[in-house]
Design an enzyme around this catalytic site. Structure first.
Site, PDB file in Angstrom:
ATOM      1  N   THR A  10      -5.112  -0.408  -2.566  1.00  0.00           N
ATOM      2  CA  THR A  10      -5.525   0.912  -2.076  1.00  0.00           C
ATOM      3  C   THR A  10      -6.612   0.696  -1.032  1.00  0.00           C
ATOM      4  O   THR A  10      -7.457  -0.193  -1.192  1.00  0.00           O
ATOM      5  CB  THR A  10      -6.076   1.822  -3.202  1.00  0.00           C
ATOM      6  N   GLU A  11      -6.597   1.510   0.035  1.00  0.00           N
ATOM      7  CA  GLU A  11      -7.476   1.197   1.160  1.00  0.00           C
ATOM      8  C   GLU A  11      -8.958   1.371   0.840  1.00  0.00           C
ATOM      9  O   GLU A  11      -9.800   0.862   1.559  1.00  0.00           O
ATOM     10  CB  GLU A  11      -7.078   1.959   2.423  1.00  0.00           C
ATOM     11  N   ASN A  12      -9.283   2.085  -0.241  1.00  0.00           N
ATOM     12  CA  ASN A  12     -10.701   2.207  -0.590  1.00  0.00           C
ATOM     13  C   ASN A  12     -11.216   0.996  -1.372  1.00  0.00           C
ATOM     14  O   ASN A  12     -12.375   0.989  -1.755  1.00  0.00           O
ATOM     15  CB  ASN A  12     -10.942   3.496  -1.385  1.00  0.00           C
ATOM     16  N   ASN A  43       0.853  -1.191   0.000  1.00  0.00           N
ATOM     17  CA  ASN A  43       0.000   0.000   0.000  1.00  0.00           C
ATOM     18  C   ASN A  43       0.884   1.235   0.000  1.00  0.00           C
ATOM     19  O   ASN A  43       1.805   1.340   0.813  1.00  0.00           O
ATOM     20  CB  ASN A  43      -0.902  -0.002   1.243  1.00  0.00           C
ATOM     21  N   SER A  72     -11.076  -4.677   2.681  1.00  0.00           N
ATOM     22  CA  SER A  72      -9.844  -3.932   2.444  1.00  0.00           C
ATOM     23  C   SER A  72      -9.057  -3.759   3.742  1.00  0.00           C
ATOM     24  O   SER A  72      -7.841  -3.968   3.787  1.00  0.00           O
ATOM     25  CB  SER A  72     -10.181  -2.563   1.848  1.00  0.00           C
TER      26      SER A  72
END
Lengths: 226, 229
Positions: free
Chosen positions: A52-54, A29, A92
């Site tokens: 990606t954290e989304n 990330n 996630s």
């Protein structure tokens, strides 16, 4: 005198060096700022999966045609790679918190000799919020700090003890700046690489943290490619 | 066919009338993505006040639920990141609005706990930081965890791609984010979708949010962001 570097050269030097840390198949990330540049320098012989954290596992580059239905954590459009996956936030962050990420690369306001990291809030200024940073530094196997050595005002960022509110306690694995590379090793900080044109005395002057100089100290990798 | 399982389809204006002053409202979305724009715009127009807004972020001053904040409709925000909305920070600094910041993974797990009947979750995220202050810390097998309490809301406004008449939902791209979790954790769940299909047109294998969680369906409008996300 420390070499005065153009900011862009410094940022790209840091990104290029960070990219050398990854193993083939790593899940990584990248935070915003310098960490975002890291994806441009992945060696051709390895494959890194960007998360990606989304909710993207396998984030690809910015597409030619913008489609707001596919964005990264910074809000920029991206395209998932073929073979990528789109997931909800619980999955996630399950990936992040469950130890399924090999590395997270983040910027820093301060980092200290115990491996503490502060990068989300300067009291007295606006409160942006920690976003996913606390989860990332707690859950990822390796926490790589990619930052300029000093603040824009010239204050050192690598300290004996962080003064700002922490993002995570004793979480940092590696610190990469334009002047060198420091690795946390059994709770101790060790200087492993130093940039060309920088001597140990000059490095020490801008690095108030206690660190030992590695027996294998070498020139910062990647600088020869600039 | 019995109509009880068929979900009502309403205009956004009609749907947000169910939200009363002082309600807690979860709103899906991350940055630009996955915000139920049409519902949020209707809520701005309705002027409903004293809301407790529970959303990952507060978007931007002029985008999505950021406008609820700017419009003075929000008394409290629970979020992980508000750095892109200057009004959120200003109103908080002026003590005109409460702000509870939560690490993003903790945020979604608290919602999941609220929706899944859990008494809370234990997480090491935030241990040794200011986030630990005032919270119960529990040691399990010599590791310290923060006890994070469940989060629920009166209403969830969520965004999905397509629904069928039963309210089964599928999602698209990075619009999914917090929406499926929020659909489990509110007393009233209103879903904004691109299209409402007949029963059987969504393959049960593809359903992410089962229709039994959804109360009202609203078709997305044609505003700038609604039509582009």
């Amino acid at each position: 005198m420390l070499p005065v570097l153009d900011e862009e050269i410094a940022r790209h030097r840091i990104a290029r060096r960070v990219a050398m840390e990854f193993q083939d198949g790593d899940v990584v990330n990248l935070g915003i700022g310098i960490p975002t540049l890291v994806s441009d320098y992945i060696p051709e012989n390895i494959r890194v999966i960007f998360q990606t954290e989304n909710g993207v596992v396998g984030a690809g580059p910015k597409p030619e045609n913008e489609d707001l239905r596919f964005i990264g954590a910074g809000g920029r459009c991206l395209k998932p790679i073929p073979g990528g996956a789109l997931v909800a936030s619980d999955m996630s962050f399950g990936l992040i918190r469950g130890g399924h990420l090999d590395a997270t690369v983040l910027g820093a306001l301060e980092v200290d000799q115990e491996g503490n990291l502060a990068n989300w809030w300067i009291p007295g200024k606006m409160v942006p919020g920690m976003g996913g940073a606390m989860d990332l530094v707690t859950g990822a196997k390796h926490v790589i700090v990619a930052t300029t050595h000093c603040t824009k005002r010239g204050d050192p960022k690598i300290l004996p003890k962080c003064t700002l509110p922490l993002t995570g306690a004793k979480v940092v694995s590696l610190v990469v700046t334009e002047y060198g590379v420091l690795r946390m090793d059994s709770g101790e900080m060790a200087l492993e690489e130093i940039a060309p044109g920088v001597n140990l005395g000059e490095f020490k002057k801008v690095t108030p943290a206690n660190y030992r100089v590695s027996d294998d100290l070498c020139q910062m990798k990647g600088c020869e490619l600039e | 066919m019995p109509t009880s399982v068929i979900k009502p389809v309403m205009s956004a204006e009609e749907a947000v009338k169910r939200i009363t002053d002082g309600s807690s409202v979860m709103i899906g979305g991350f940055n630009y993505g996955g915000i139920p724009y049409t519902l949020v715009e209707a809520l701005v127009d309705a002027g409903t006040k004293d809301l407790w807004l529970i959303s990952n972020d507060t978007a931007y001053d002029d985008v999505g639920h950021g406008r609820l904040v700017v419009n003075g409709q929000v008394k409290k925000v629970t979020a992980s990141h508000v750095g892109l909305n200057k009004s959120t920070q200003r109103l908080f600094n002026e003590k005109k609005m409460e702000l509870e910041l939560v690490p993003q993974g903790t945020f979604v797990e608290r919602i999941r706990a609220g929706g899944f009947g859990l008494g809370g979750v234990l997480t090491p995220t935030g241990v040794g930081t200011v986030h630990e202050e005032g919270k119960q810390v529990i040691e399990v097998e010599e590791k310290r965890y923060i006890l994070e309490l469940p989060l629920r809301a009166d209403v969830a406004l969520i965004r999905a791609y397509r629904a069928d008449r039963y309210g089964n939902l599928v999602y698209f791209g990075t619009n999914r984010n917090f929406n499926p979790a929020m659909a489990t954790a509110a007393d009233l769940v209103i879903a904004e979708v691109d299209a409402i299909l007949e029963i059987g047109q969504i393959n049960p294998n593809d359903v992410v949010t089962p229709g039994i969680l959804v109360d009202i369906l609203v078709l997305k409008g044609d505003s700038y962001y609604a039509s582009r996300t």
